[in-house]
Design a protein around this motif. Sequence first.
Motif, PDB file in Angstrom:
ATOM      1  N   ASP A 211       0.837  -1.191   0.000  1.00  9.46           N
ATOM      2  CA  ASP A 211       0.000   0.000   0.000  1.00  9.46           C
ATOM      3  C   ASP A 211       0.876   1.247   0.000  1.00  9.46           C
ATOM      4  OD1 ASP A 211       0.934   0.391   2.605  1.00  9.46           O
ATOM      5  OD2 ASP A 211      -0.936  -0.189   3.567  1.00  9.46           O
ATOM      6  N   ALA A 212       0.243   2.409   0.097  1.00  7.55           N
ATOM      7  CA  ALA A 212       0.977   3.673  -0.009  1.00  7.55           C
ATOM      8  C   ALA A 212       1.957   3.872   1.139  1.00  7.55           C
ATOM      9  CB  ALA A 212      -0.003   4.840  -0.064  1.00  7.55           C
ATOM     10  N   GLN A 213       1.742   3.164   2.263  1.00 10.32           N
ATOM     11  CA  GLN A 213       2.642   3.268   3.414  1.00 10.32           C
ATOM     12  C   GLN A 213       3.741   2.206   3.398  1.00 10.32           C
ATOM     13  OE1 GLN A 213      -0.913   3.538   3.942  1.00 10.32           O
ATOM     14  NE2 GLN A 213      -0.433   5.704   3.630  1.00 10.32           N
ATOM     15  N   GLY A 214       3.784   1.400   2.348  1.00  8.73           N
ATOM     16  CA  GLY A 214       4.810   0.381   2.238  1.00  8.73           C
ATOM     17  C   GLY A 214       4.486  -0.916   2.945  1.00  8.73           C
ATOM     18  N   ARG A 215       3.260  -1.062   3.429  1.00 10.30           N
ATOM     19  CA  ARG A 215       2.863  -2.287   4.113  1.00 10.30           C
ATOM     20  C   ARG A 215       2.382  -3.325   3.100  1.00 10.30           C
ATOM     21  NH1 ARG A 215      -1.225   0.751   8.140  1.00 10.30           N
ATOM     22  NH2 ARG A 215      -1.964   1.316   6.062  1.00 10.30           N
ATOM     23  N   LEU A 216       2.617  -4.593   3.417  1.00 16.84           N
ATOM     24  CA  LEU A 216       2.194  -5.675   2.535  1.00 16.84           C
ATOM     25  C   LEU A 216       0.675  -5.706   2.454  1.00 16.84           C
ATOM     26  CD1 LEU A 216       3.266  -8.152   0.884  1.00 16.84           C
ATOM     27  CD2 LEU A 216       2.644  -9.518   2.877  1.00 16.84           C
ATOM     28  N   LEU A 217       0.155  -5.548   1.253  1.00 17.59           N
ATOM     29  CA  LEU A 217      -1.288  -5.565   1.038  1.00 17.59           C
ATOM     30  C   LEU A 217      -1.740  -6.911   0.496  1.00 17.59           C
ATOM     31  CD1 LEU A 217      -3.906  -3.823   0.937  1.00 17.59           C
ATOM     32  CD2 LEU A 217      -3.296  -3.261  -1.412  1.00 17.59           C
ATOM     33  N   ALA A 218      -0.956  -7.462  -0.422  1.00 22.20           N
ATOM     34  CA  ALA A 218      -1.272  -8.750  -1.032  1.00 22.20           C
ATOM     35  C   ALA A 218       0.012  -9.342  -1.592  1.00 22.20           C
ATOM     36  CB  ALA A 218      -2.312  -8.584  -2.142  1.00 22.20           C
ATOM     37  N   CYS A 219      -0.062 -10.602  -1.985  1.00 25.03           N
ATOM     38  CA  CYS A 219       1.079 -11.275  -2.611  1.00 25.03           C
ATOM     39  C   CYS A 219       0.688 -11.676  -4.029  1.00 25.03           C
ATOM     40  CB  CYS A 219       1.473 -12.521  -1.820  1.00 25.03           C
ATOM     41  SG  CYS A 219       2.004 -12.194  -0.134  1.00 25.03           S
ATOM     42  N   LEU A 220       1.490 -11.280  -4.982  1.00 23.92           N
ATOM     43  CA  LEU A 220       1.296 -11.668  -6.382  1.00 23.92           C
ATOM     44  C   LEU A 220       2.111 -12.937  -6.614  1.00 23.92           C
ATOM     45  CD1 LEU A 220       0.432 -11.263  -9.341  1.00 23.92           C
ATOM     46  CD2 LEU A 220       2.361  -9.679  -9.587  1.00 23.92           C
ATOM     47  N   PHE A 221       1.453 -14.020  -6.944  1.00 27.67           N
ATOM     48  CA  PHE A 221       2.144 -15.308  -7.062  1.00 27.67           C
ATOM     49  C   PHE A 221       2.007 -15.896  -8.460  1.00 27.67           C
ATOM     50  CE2 PHE A 221      -2.205 -16.432  -5.783  1.00 27.67           C
ATOM     51  CZ  PHE A 221      -2.519 -17.421  -6.712  1.00 27.67           C
ATOM     52  N   SER A 222       2.888 -16.836  -8.739  1.00 27.97           N
ATOM     53  CA  SER A 222       2.762 -17.682  -9.910  1.00 27.97           C
ATOM     54  C   SER A 222       3.190 -19.084  -9.500  1.00 27.97           C
ATOM     55  CB  SER A 222       3.646 -17.182 -11.060  1.00 27.97           C
ATOM     56  OG  SER A 222       3.513 -18.025 -12.199  1.00 27.97           O
ATOM     57  N   HIS A 223       2.474 -20.075  -9.960  1.00 25.84           N
ATOM     58  CA  HIS A 223       2.886 -21.456  -9.675  1.00 25.84           C
ATOM     59  C   HIS A 223       2.735 -22.318 -10.921  1.00 25.84           C
ATOM     60  CE1 HIS A 223      -1.296 -22.762  -9.497  1.00 25.84           C
ATOM     61  NE2 HIS A 223      -1.562 -21.917  -8.521  1.00 25.84           N
ATOM     62  N   ALA A 224       3.485 -23.418 -10.934  1.00 26.74           N
ATOM     63  CA  ALA A 224       3.514 -24.264 -12.125  1.00 26.74           C
ATOM     64  C   ALA A 224       3.938 -25.679 -11.749  1.00 26.74           C
ATOM     65  CB  ALA A 224       4.503 -23.693 -13.149  1.00 26.74           C
ATOM     66  N   PRO A 225       3.535 -26.669 -12.546  1.00 22.84           N
ATOM     67  CA  PRO A 225       4.041 -28.026 -12.349  1.00 22.84           C
ATOM     68  C   PRO A 225       5.531 -28.053 -12.692  1.00 22.84           C
ATOM     69  CG  PRO A 225       2.080 -28.009 -13.744  1.00 22.84           C
ATOM     70  CD  PRO A 225       2.545 -26.602 -13.630  1.00 22.84           C
ATOM     71  N   VAL A 226       6.332 -28.682 -11.841  1.00 24.49           N
ATOM     72  CA  VAL A 226       7.770 -28.695 -12.051  1.00 24.49           C
ATOM     73  C   VAL A 226       8.144 -29.460 -13.312  1.00 24.49           C
ATOM     74  CG1 VAL A 226       8.230 -30.788 -10.697  1.00 24.49           C
ATOM     75  CG2 VAL A 226       9.964 -28.985 -10.831  1.00 24.49           C
ATOM     76  N   ILE A 227       7.280 -30.357 -13.758  1.00 22.33           N
ATOM     77  CA  ILE A 227       7.553 -31.111 -14.983  1.00 22.33           C
ATOM     78  C   ILE A 227       7.562 -30.186 -16.203  1.00 22.33           C
ATOM     79  CG2 ILE A 227       5.137 -31.702 -15.511  1.00 22.33           C
ATOM     80  CD1 ILE A 227       6.117 -34.489 -16.311  1.00 22.33           C
TER      81      ILE A 227
END
Length: 254
Positions: A211-227
């Motif tokens: 957010d504007a104060q530098g606090r964690l608002l959310a996490c942007l993730f990506s995941h995938a099968p290792v194969i």
Amino acid sequence: MRSTPREKGSSITRVLEIIEAVAAAKEPLNPTALAEKLGIPKASAHRLVQTLESEGFLQFGLRGGLLPGERLHATAVNILNSGRHKALRQAILRELSADIGETCGLSVPDGLDMLYFDRVQTNWPLQINLPIGSHTPLWCTASGKLYLASLAPDQLERVLPRLPIQQMARNTLTDLSALRDDLARVREEDMGTDSEEFIDGMVACAVPVRDAQGRLLACLFSHAPVIRCSMEQLLGFVPRMRAAAKELESIVGG
């Protein structure tokens, strides 16, 4: 510092101010401290807090401090999912997913879990099904570890011993000392990783949306099968993910 008692306001205003103060507090406030902070009578604060707790908007933590309850979390997620914000978020996530070729999404802290509140699925036949609304553990997911690493040291030390840590996959860290070391790395890199720690055969990484104060608002993730995508390959997309996180901050963190 004790606030100067104010003229009597409406109960609705006081309820909203209590919710706002609890949501913004860096450390959980007890009802007495909340009354002093807001300058309202202690009896009124205790009565309103009791009502908010019984209705599920607030809850008491293990040390007696007030925390957002399930209904307040749900309200926050619904606000983030509303109208214009949802359309812009989805556009950013879809573009990111198309660029890197893997599933992308956003998760937020929800008690001792992370909650998936937005997600764009890749079109590959081999997929990992973690739909919107899924709750995932803190100690073994990329987003969960990123959230834990964002906590102040004293907060982290209160949370870690209370996590229901168990072996989820072949590489799950169940030793607290090893997990602390990994969280120190996450904090330094400002990026969470999961190399078959939550689900065997899945790798993931996550970057912060603040957010504007530098606090964690959310996490942007990506995941995938290792194969299909190794951890090293997935980490190659992190610069693109950070750029998308900055775009998201401009619409939900500002």
